[in-house]
Design a protein around this motif. Structure first.
Motif, mmCIF file in Angstrom:
data_model
loop_
_atom_site.group_PDB
_atom_site.id
_atom_site.type_symbol
_atom_site.label_atom_id
_atom_site.label_comp_id
_atom_site.label_asym_id
_atom_site.label_seq_id
_atom_site.Cartn_x
_atom_site.Cartn_y
_atom_site.Cartn_z
ATOM 1 N N ALA A 86 -6.183 -3.675 1.619
ATOM 2 C CA ALA A 86 -5.255 -3.439 0.499
ATOM 3 C C ALA A 86 -5.888 -3.879 -0.811
ATOM 4 N N SER B 52 11.757 -2.348 -2.083
ATOM 5 C CA SER B 52 11.229 -2.514 -0.718
ATOM 6 C C SER B 52 11.506 -3.914 -0.195
ATOM 7 N N TRP C 292 2.880 5.872 -3.158
ATOM 8 C CA TRP C 292 4.010 6.597 -3.738
ATOM 9 C C TRP C 292 3.753 6.815 -5.230
ATOM 10 N N THR C 293 3.320 5.747 -5.921
ATOM 11 C CA THR C 293 3.075 5.852 -7.364
ATOM 12 C C THR C 293 1.944 6.837 -7.644
ATOM 13 N N VAL D 111 4.135 3.568 -15.516
ATOM 14 C CA VAL D 111 3.855 3.754 -14.087
ATOM 15 C C VAL D 111 3.835 2.394 -13.373
ATOM 16 N N GLN E 160 6.332 1.183 -10.392
ATOM 17 C CA GLN E 160 5.867 0.634 -9.119
ATOM 18 C C GLN E 160 6.500 -0.738 -8.839
ATOM 19 N N VAL F 291 9.864 -0.146 -7.439
ATOM 20 C CA VAL F 291 9.788 0.303 -6.045
ATOM 21 C C VAL F 291 9.492 -0.899 -5.131
ATOM 22 N N THR G 135 0.840 -1.207 0.000
ATOM 23 C CA THR G 135 0.000 0.000 0.000
ATOM 24 C C THR G 135 0.874 1.256 0.000
ATOM 25 N N ARG G 136 1.998 1.210 0.710
ATOM 26 C CA ARG G 136 2.898 2.368 0.742
ATOM 27 C C ARG G 136 3.455 2.642 -0.668
ATOM 28 N N ASP G 137 3.849 1.553 -1.369
ATOM 29 C CA ASP G 137 4.395 1.708 -2.720
ATOM 30 C C ASP G 137 3.336 2.239 -3.677
ATOM 31 N N GLU G 138 2.091 1.733 -3.503
ATOM 32 C CA GLU G 138 1.008 2.202 -4.374
ATOM 33 C C GLU G 138 0.741 3.685 -4.156
#
Lengths: 69, 136
Positions: free
Chosen positions: B14, B62, A27-28, B51, B55, B58, A22-25
């Motif tokens: 989520a 992580s 950010w995007t 995009v 992601q 990223v 969720t944090r990465d989403e």
């Protein structure tokens, strides 16, 4: 290790993964919102999206290289 | 059991958050001809793929930061994402040359590669958690 401890650990890992997801989403989404604010024409937005991917890739690669050194 | 229930609730939240449609980057509503619509739609497909790939990078960063994955596994996922990036670069060339369908096709291809990289990531994470030993 007992089954309960294993279950709790698995749950904690799962929760951590989902937090990261969720944090990465977020950010995007934030980056896309910024892109739509700054770039007005389709061409600029497309170029901005490409730049976003390149930046993310370069940052991830540099970070990973440090970790596996 | 309580942690599992909390994890399940987070998973549900989520999943619901992930159901939201992606923000439109290139709007085709102001297009004045079918050709322009096709062009803008192709550009939108490529921008969304860019995009999604950003992601994916990223997410890999992580997970790699968490120290759960092995070096070889990180490199395997990196290779998939690099392949997807190279295809997207071709998609930009296709747009510059007026080949909208080709560009859209290439954007779709990168989606498949990103899915494959994501599946690899999930597989490795599952394996790591099953076997807690091994050299990283």
């Amino acid at each position: 290790m007992s089954a309960t401890v294993d279950q709790v650990l698995f749950g904690a890992y799962l929760a951590l993964d989902l937090y990261k997801l969720t944090r990465d989403e977020k950010w995007t989404q934030k980056k896309v919102a910024e892109l739509c604010q700054t770039a007005k024409t389709p061409k600029e937005r497309l170029a901005g999206a490409r730049e976003l991917r390149r930046e993310a890739a370069a940052k991830a690669k540099a970070d990973i290289a440090k970790m596996v050194e | 059991m309580r942690t599992l229930k909390i994890a399940f609730l987070i998973l549900l939240a989520a999943t619901l958050a992930g159901c939201a449609p992606p923000t439109k980057i290139i709007d085709d509503s102001a297009a004045t001809s079918p050709v322009e619509t096709a062009k803008l739609q192709a550009m939108e497909a490529v921008a969304q793929a860019e995009v999604a790939l950003a992601q994916a990078w990223v997410a890999l960063q992580s997970q790699a930061n968490g120290g759960v994955l092995f070096k070889g596994e990180v490199q395997a996922i990196e290779a998939e994402l690099d392949k997807a990036g190279a295809i997207l670069d071709e998609a930009h060339d296709a747009i510059n040359n007026g080949l909208w369908d080709l560009a859209t096709g290439k954007a779709g291809e990168t989606g498949d590669l990103a899915d494959s990289a994501h599946a690899l990531l999930g597989k490795y994470l599952k394996e790591r958690r099953k076997s807690k030993g091994g050299e990283r």
